[in-house]
Design an enzyme around this catalytic site. Structure first.
Site, PDB file in Angstrom:
ATOM      1  N   GLN A 112       0.841  -1.201   0.000  1.00 31.30           N
ATOM      2  CA  GLN A 112       0.000   0.000   0.000  1.00 31.30           C
ATOM      3  C   GLN A 112       0.872   1.244   0.000  1.00 31.30           C
ATOM      4  OE1 GLN A 112      -3.380  -0.440   3.045  1.00 31.30           O
ATOM      5  NE2 GLN A 112      -1.963  -2.059   3.580  1.00 31.30           N
ATOM      6  N   HIS A 130      -1.351   1.757  -4.310  1.00 29.61           N
ATOM      7  CA  HIS A 130      -1.725   3.164  -4.126  1.00 29.61           C
ATOM      8  C   HIS A 130      -0.827   4.134  -4.885  1.00 29.61           C
ATOM      9  CE1 HIS A 130      -3.863   1.878  -0.142  1.00 29.61           C
ATOM     10  NE2 HIS A 130      -4.561   1.587  -1.213  1.00 29.61           N
ATOM     11  N   CYS A 148      -0.539  16.582 -23.555  1.00 26.26           N
ATOM     12  CA  CYS A 148      -0.164  17.937 -23.149  1.00 26.26           C
ATOM     13  C   CYS A 148       1.301  18.199 -23.495  1.00 26.26           C
ATOM     14  CB  CYS A 148      -0.375  18.112 -21.648  1.00 26.26           C
ATOM     15  SG  CYS A 148      -2.083  18.514 -21.237  1.00 26.26           S
ATOM     16  N   CYS A 161       1.012  22.659 -18.010  1.00 28.33           N
ATOM     17  CA  CYS A 161       1.158  22.595 -19.469  1.00 28.33           C
ATOM     18  C   CYS A 161       1.152  24.031 -20.025  1.00 28.33           C
ATOM     19  CB  CYS A 161       0.007  21.789 -20.064  1.00 28.33           C
ATOM     20  SG  CYS A 161      -0.056  21.866 -21.862  1.00 28.33           S
TER      21      CYS A 161
HETATM   22  P1  NAD Z   1      -1.410   3.225   8.644  1.00 29.47           P
HETATM   23  O1  NAD Z   1      -0.640   4.463   8.942  1.00 29.47           O
HETATM   24  O2  NAD Z   1      -2.882   3.282   8.701  1.00 29.47           O
HETATM   25  O3  NAD Z   1      -0.962   2.112   9.699  1.00 29.47           O
HETATM   26  C1  NAD Z   1       0.369   1.871   9.989  1.00 29.47           C
HETATM   27  C2  NAD Z   1       0.452   0.586  10.764  1.00 29.47           C
HETATM   28  O4  NAD Z   1       1.811   0.240  10.916  1.00 29.47           O
HETATM   29  C3  NAD Z   1      -0.157   0.655  12.157  1.00 29.47           C
HETATM   30  O5  NAD Z   1      -1.006  -0.461  12.350  1.00 29.47           O
HETATM   31  C4  NAD Z   1       1.065   0.569  13.069  1.00 29.47           C
HETATM   32  O6  NAD Z   1       0.785  -0.084  14.294  1.00 29.47           O
HETATM   33  C5  NAD Z   1       2.032  -0.214  12.233  1.00 29.47           C
HETATM   34  N1  NAD Z   1       3.443   0.015  12.527  1.00 29.47           N
HETATM   35  C6  NAD Z   1       4.029   1.135  13.004  1.00 29.47           C
HETATM   36  N2  NAD Z   1       5.354   0.970  13.086  1.00 29.47           N
HETATM   37  C7  NAD Z   1       5.616  -0.290  12.636  1.00 29.47           C
HETATM   38  C8  NAD Z   1       6.804  -1.033  12.456  1.00 29.47           C
HETATM   39  N3  NAD Z   1       7.998  -0.515  12.760  1.00 29.47           N
HETATM   40  N4  NAD Z   1       6.722  -2.288  11.974  1.00 29.47           N
HETATM   41  C9  NAD Z   1       5.503  -2.837  11.660  1.00 29.47           C
HETATM   42  N5  NAD Z   1       4.337  -2.149  11.819  1.00 29.47           N
HETATM   43  C10 NAD Z   1       4.396  -0.902  12.287  1.00 29.47           C
HETATM   44  O7  NAD Z   1      -0.915   2.703   7.237  1.00 29.47           O
HETATM   45  P2  NAD Z   1      -1.584   1.739   6.164  1.00 29.47           P
HETATM   46  O8  NAD Z   1      -2.356   0.670   6.861  1.00 29.47           O
HETATM   47  O9  NAD Z   1      -0.541   1.413   5.212  1.00 29.47           O
HETATM   48  O10 NAD Z   1      -2.697   2.570   5.381  1.00 29.47           O
HETATM   49  C11 NAD Z   1      -2.816   3.840   5.072  1.00 29.47           C
HETATM   50  C12 NAD Z   1      -2.280   4.460   3.804  1.00 29.47           C
HETATM   51  O11 NAD Z   1      -1.085   5.067   4.157  1.00 29.47           O
HETATM   52  C13 NAD Z   1      -1.944   3.662   2.604  1.00 29.47           C
HETATM   53  O12 NAD Z   1      -2.815   4.051   1.597  1.00 29.47           O
HETATM   54  C14 NAD Z   1      -0.539   4.150   2.168  1.00 29.47           C
HETATM   55  O13 NAD Z   1      -0.518   4.518   0.795  1.00 29.47           O
HETATM   56  C15 NAD Z   1      -0.322   5.348   2.974  1.00 29.47           C
HETATM   57  N6  NAD Z   1       1.038   5.683   3.445  1.00 29.47           N
HETATM   58  C16 NAD Z   1       2.150   5.215   2.821  1.00 29.47           C
HETATM   59  C17 NAD Z   1       3.408   5.545   3.313  1.00 29.47           C
HETATM   60  C18 NAD Z   1       4.624   5.030   2.589  1.00 29.47           C
HETATM   61  O14 NAD Z   1       4.577   4.895   1.375  1.00 29.47           O
HETATM   62  N7  NAD Z   1       5.695   4.717   3.314  1.00 29.47           N
HETATM   63  C19 NAD Z   1       3.529   6.316   4.450  1.00 29.47           C
HETATM   64  C20 NAD Z   1       2.372   6.793   5.063  1.00 29.47           C
HETATM   65  C21 NAD Z   1       1.131   6.452   4.556  1.00 29.47           C
END
Ligand code: NAD
Length: 255
Positions: A112, A130, A148, A161
């Site tokens: 994600q 995503h 464009c 553009c």
């Molecule tokens: P979320 O922020 O909702 O949840 C993060 C989860 O990671 C939590 O459950 C938390 O307990 C857990 N967590 C925290 N630290 C951790 C670790 N060190 N090891 C394992 N787990 C850990 O994120 P999500 O569920 O991915 O969903 C939300 C959206 O956030 C997605 O659509 C994504 O695109 C986006 N997102 C992406 C990034 C990225 O690309 N790195 C960063 C922030 C958000």
């Protein structure tokens, strides 16, 4: 660095998941923002550090928010892109990629995350649900019915553009938008076809990604969660490992 010892019940779970990972004909890893937390990329929902605890998602991660204030949203993404350029894959990303290379044809990684840390760790075929925060796309189809003109940079504003004023926007899936059809189809196929789904660092709050654990379980896979905190999809899992990606994935996946 010495690894912290796990409580006995968790050590037994880790041994079970590890044993299945090492022999399963198909393994799928579904990662979320927590996967990259130990690379210094903030998650969205962690109460203390989460991006959403400081910003309003409706204003920064929606088409409506972008149209209302393109300069602000563009600047926010520029900051996140700079953070990503400064970040490195962590031991969790590296363990996943090394496992996949060691067992050709076994691993599918579905993420994600909009970062590129799985890819930089050595797993270029990662399925991105995503989008890609480092890529741009046009906000609108070209009004002249053709491509464009090359985007022109404008200080403090998204590039535009020169012919029609169309704006570039980050190529990520914003709230209310559809996932790329090819990506979600491939992810569902991987969930249906694996013997083990390893769900790492996701709160399970964002759909349809969160539904992949249920899809895998109903198709006969064992589902294991790696997360230091409870998630919305813990009930879909056969095993829950309370710990971080960088600590637990090497223990689960290294040879
Ligand atoms: P979320 O922020 O909702 O949840 C993060 C989860 O990671 C939590 O459950 C938390 O307990 C857990 N967590 C925290 N630290 C951790 C670790 N060190 N090891 C394992 N787990 C850990 O994120 P999500 O569920 O991915 O969903 C939300 C959206 O956030 C997605 O659509 C994504 O695109 C986006 N997102 C992406 C990034 C990225 O690309 N790195 C960063 C922030 C958000």
């Amino acid at each position: 660095m010495a690894m912290a010892e796990l409580p006995a019940a968790q050590a037994a779970v880790l041994a079970d998941v590890r044993a299945l990972a090492q022999r399963a004909p198909r393994v799928c890893v579904l990662s979320g923002a927590g996967m990259s937390a130990e690379s210094g990329i903030p998650t969205f929902r962690d109460a203390m550090t989460g991006l959403w605890s400081r910003f309003d998602p409706a204003q920064l991660a929606s088409e409506e928010g972008f149209r209302a204030d393109p300069a602000r949203v563009w600047a926010w993404y520029a900051e996140r892109r700079a953070g990503l350029h400064a970040a490195q894959p962590n031991a969790g990303h590296r363990a996943v990629a090394a496992f996949g290379r060691r067992r050709p044809g076994v691993l599918t990684v579905v993420t994600q995350n909009v970062d590129d840390l799985h890819q930089r760790a050595g797993w270029p075929d990662t399925i991105r649900l995503h989008g890609d925060i480092l890529a741009d796309r046009w906000l609108e189809p070209c009004p002249h019915g053709r491509a464009c003109a090359p985007a022109q940079a404008r200080p403090g504003q998204p590039p535009a553009c020169a012919d029609c004023g169309n704006l570039l926007r980050p190529d990520v899936v914003w709230f209310g938008e559809m996932l790329p059809a090819g990506a979600i189809d491939a992810a569902e196929r991987a969930a249906r076809g694996c013997a083990l789904l390893l769900v790492v660092g996701t709160s399970g709050a964002v759909w349809p990604a969160a539904g992949l654990a249920g899809v895998a379980r109903r198709s006969g896979a064992r589902v294991a969660i790696v997360n230091p905190h409870a998630s919305d999809i813990d009930d879909d899992a056969h095993w829950v490992l309370r710990g971080t990606a960088a600590d637990l994935l090497p223990r689960l996946l290294d040879a």
